[in-house]
Design a protein around this motif. Structure first.
Motif, PDB file in Angstrom:
ATOM      1  N   LEU A 343      10.000  51.973 -52.462  1.00 28.30           N
ATOM      2  CA  LEU A 343       9.574  51.793 -53.542  1.00 28.30           C
ATOM      3  C   LEU A 343      10.224  50.888 -54.876  1.00 28.30           C
ATOM      4  N   LYS A 344       9.592  50.764 -55.361  1.00 25.96           N
ATOM      5  CA  LYS A 344      10.303  49.614 -56.504  1.00 25.96           C
ATOM      6  C   LYS A 344      10.428  50.204 -57.043  1.00 25.96           C
ATOM      7  N   GLU A 345      11.138  49.769 -58.620  1.00 25.81           N
ATOM      8  CA  GLU A 345      11.304  50.011 -59.840  1.00 25.81           C
ATOM      9  C   GLU A 345      11.255  51.573 -60.458  1.00 25.81           C
ATOM     10  N   ILE A 346      13.124  52.057 -59.558  1.00 29.73           N
ATOM     11  CA  ILE A 346      12.925  53.478 -59.026  1.00 29.73           C
ATOM     12  C   ILE A 346      13.603  54.084 -59.998  1.00 29.73           C
ATOM     13  N   GLN A 347      12.849  55.606 -60.645  1.00 26.67           N
ATOM     14  CA  GLN A 347      14.149  55.943 -61.485  1.00 26.67           C
ATOM     15  C   GLN A 347      14.188  57.562 -60.404  1.00 26.67           C
ATOM     16  N   THR A 348      14.724  58.245 -61.041  1.00 22.47           N
ATOM     17  CA  THR A 348      15.910  59.387 -60.653  1.00 22.47           C
ATOM     18  C   THR A 348      16.273  60.353 -61.420  1.00 22.47           C
ATOM     19  N   SER A 358      11.072  58.977 -58.824  1.00 24.42           N
ATOM     20  CA  SER A 358       9.745  57.806 -58.867  1.00 24.42           C
ATOM     21  C   SER A 358       9.760  56.891 -58.900  1.00 24.42           C
ATOM     22  N   GLY A 359       8.947  56.274 -57.881  1.00 26.33           N
ATOM     23  CA  GLY A 359       8.796  54.795 -57.802  1.00 26.33           C
ATOM     24  C   GLY A 359       6.684  53.812 -57.409  1.00 26.33           C
ATOM     25  N   LYS A 360       7.227  52.871 -57.856  1.00 20.97           N
ATOM     26  CA  LYS A 360       5.846  52.115 -57.752  1.00 20.97           C
ATOM     27  C   LYS A 360       5.827  51.543 -55.975  1.00 20.97           C
ATOM     28  N   VAL A 361       4.322  52.027 -55.627  1.00 18.62           N
ATOM     29  CA  VAL A 361       4.655  51.211 -53.938  1.00 18.62           C
ATOM     30  C   VAL A 361       3.511  49.710 -54.522  1.00 18.62           C
ATOM     31  N   THR A 362       2.603  49.721 -55.914  1.00 20.17           N
ATOM     32  CA  THR A 362       1.744  48.590 -56.093  1.00 20.17           C
ATOM     33  C   THR A 362       3.063  47.504 -56.920  1.00 20.17           C
ATOM     34  N   ASP A 363       2.591  46.292 -56.880  1.00 18.26           N
ATOM     35  CA  ASP A 363       2.977  45.065 -57.590  1.00 18.26           C
ATOM     36  C   ASP A 363       1.898  45.218 -58.848  1.00 18.26           C
ATOM     37  N   PHE A 364       1.937  45.767 -60.011  1.00 14.93           N
ATOM     38  CA  PHE A 364       1.159  44.879 -60.765  1.00 14.93           C
ATOM     39  C   PHE A 364       1.561  43.438 -61.640  1.00 14.93           C
TER      40      PHE A 364
END
Ligand SMILES: NC(=O)c1ccc[n+]([C@@H]2O[C@H](COP(=O)([O-])OP(=O)(O)OC[C@H]3O[C@@H](n4cnc5c(N)ncnc54)[C@H](OP(=O)(O)O)[C@@H]3O)[C@@H](O)[C@H]2O)c1
Length: 388
Positions: A343-348, A358-364
């Motif tokens: 995951l990218k751009e992780i938030q905890t 929470s985190g992103k799987v794909t990149d936009f």
């Protein structure tokens, strides 16, 4: 007493919060927040409140109680330069005499990307781009995916034990996570167009999939995947919200016939026991459903991961161990660790004793434009310090 100068990053953060007030009401438009300010204080606020209604910039300008000549406008998204349901916002900005426009992110919509900036600059408005860019991009990620790929955004949400289980071996799953986690889930539901589950979850848990633990008048669609027509008809989804139900199956069957009679939307995708999730995506886009939250169970979620369709993950993890094999994500999985979805751009966060990740799987990817002509950075002094 001398007043402090406004920090554009703080102001843009407020704009982002305003934008979120529109979440769930503006599809197929993006959420946008805006304020009008002088150098030391915010004078009016606006956000895009409903599809077809005035845009955030117009609401902010129209609600300003003092003349707007020479003032600043802050807006999360590049103002539109084309006629849609409403006239171009850039014309309104120019005619209102706004001197400087601070923008969070360039519009991912190819019809407008860069053109709003160009128009403003051509008409003598100072334009500053890239304030809280990541934040402003993240609040429109579903819109961005839709407008560029004509695909909707899938978020996977799970409430699981520390060992990755979503129920016990007997099927008991209430409640693994805390009340606070469940309340936050209802906020997520409120900003989703639809909640999606497999038939196993409907038959085992009899969920309502509505928004009830928070104050909201939103009621997302409920999508049930049932390839073989085995959904029980005495479930709450049928009794209480058949008109909000989207029932997805392979071929017409007794259940689909009955649900059709009750006002449910039936999608038949053909095939022999396997649902083609890409075809399902096309059907949902036709219905302007842009933002779907997958709430399990594990078999359904696994199929979405295997098809490479999950964009974002929101996980509530409770400090409890359940054992057994009712896993949060089943399916084929990946063959090697290197192929794992990191995951990218992780938030905890923490909700009572639960951990939330929470985190992103794909990149936009934002449109690649040459923005050298526009000042990017932390403030209006032109120092170009890009630190958001
Ligand atoms: N803690 C939590 O947050 C949470 C959330 C949800 C569920 N749960 C628990 O999870 C358990 C249910 O999970 P589950 O994995 O057994 O069931 P599930 O994922 O809810 O449903 C699985 C079934 O849905 C159908 N399906 C889904 N996607 C499909 C596709 N792409 N193609 C074909 N069929 C598809 C299949 O039906 P057929 O079998 O007819 O082929 C499949 O067996 C329950 O015990 C529930 O309590 C927990």
């Amino acid at each position: 007493m001398e007043k402090n100068l406004l920090n554009p990053l703080d102001v843009m953060q407020e704009c982002a919060q305003l934008a979120l007030l529109g979440k769930g009401y503006t599809k197929t438009n993006p959420v946008v927040g805006a304020v009008v300010a002088n150098q030391t204080e915010i004078l009016s606020r606006g956000w895009h409140q409903s599809f077809g209604g005035p845009h955030a910039e117009v609401n902010a300008i129209d609600s300003c109680l003092v003349p707007t000549e020479g003032l600043d406008l802050y807006v999360t998204l590049e103002p539109c330069s084309h006629q849609g349901k409403t006239p171009p916002c850039v014309e309104k900005i120019v005619s209102s005499g706004i001197k400087r426009v601070f923008i969070g992110v360039v519009d991912p919509n190819p019809v407008n990307a860069g053109k709003g900036l160009e128009y403003l600059k051509k008409h003598g408005v100072e334009v500053y781009v890239g304030y809280m860019e990541d934040l402003c991009a993240s609040i429109i990620e579903d819109f961005a995916k839709y407008i560029t790929d004509k695909k909707h955004y899938y978020t996977f949400k799970t409430a699981q034990s520390l060992d990755g289980k979503i129920a016990t071996s007997t099927g008991d799953s209430k409640w693994i996570t805390s009340k606070a986690s469940r309340e936050y889930t209802h906020y997520m539901r409120a900003v989703s167009d639809a909640i999606l589950v497999g038939v196993g979850t409907v038959n085992a848990d009899d969920p309502e999939l509505n928004v009830r633990h928070i104050k909201s008048d939103r009621d997302p669609f409920k999508i049930v995947l049932d390839p073989n027509g085995r959904m029980l008809l005495d479930r709450k989804l049928v009794k209480n919200s058949a008109d909000k139900l989207i029932y997805v199956t392979c071929n017409d069957n007794d259940v689909s016939d009955k649900l059709n009679g009750l006002g449910a939307d039936i999608i038949t995708l053909g095939g022999d026991g396997q649902l083609d999730l890409n075809k399902l995506s096309d059907e949902l886009v036709k219905r302007d459903i842009l933002n779907v939250m997958i709430e399990g169970g594990g078999k359904t979620t696994g199929k979405f991961f295997d098809a490479g369709l999950v964009d974002k993950v929101n996980m509530f993890i409770a400090p409890i161990l359940l054992g057994g094999d009712t896993v949060s994500i089943a399916g084929k999985g990946v063959a090697s660790v290197a192929e794992g979805y990191r995951l990218k751009e992780i938030q905890t966060k923490q909700f009572e004793s639960d951990l939330y990740i929470s985190g992103k799987v794909t990149d936009f990817k934002q449109p690649i434009l040459d923005l050298t002509e526009y000042v990017r950075g932390c403030c209006a002094c032109g120092c170009s310090r890009d630190d958001d």
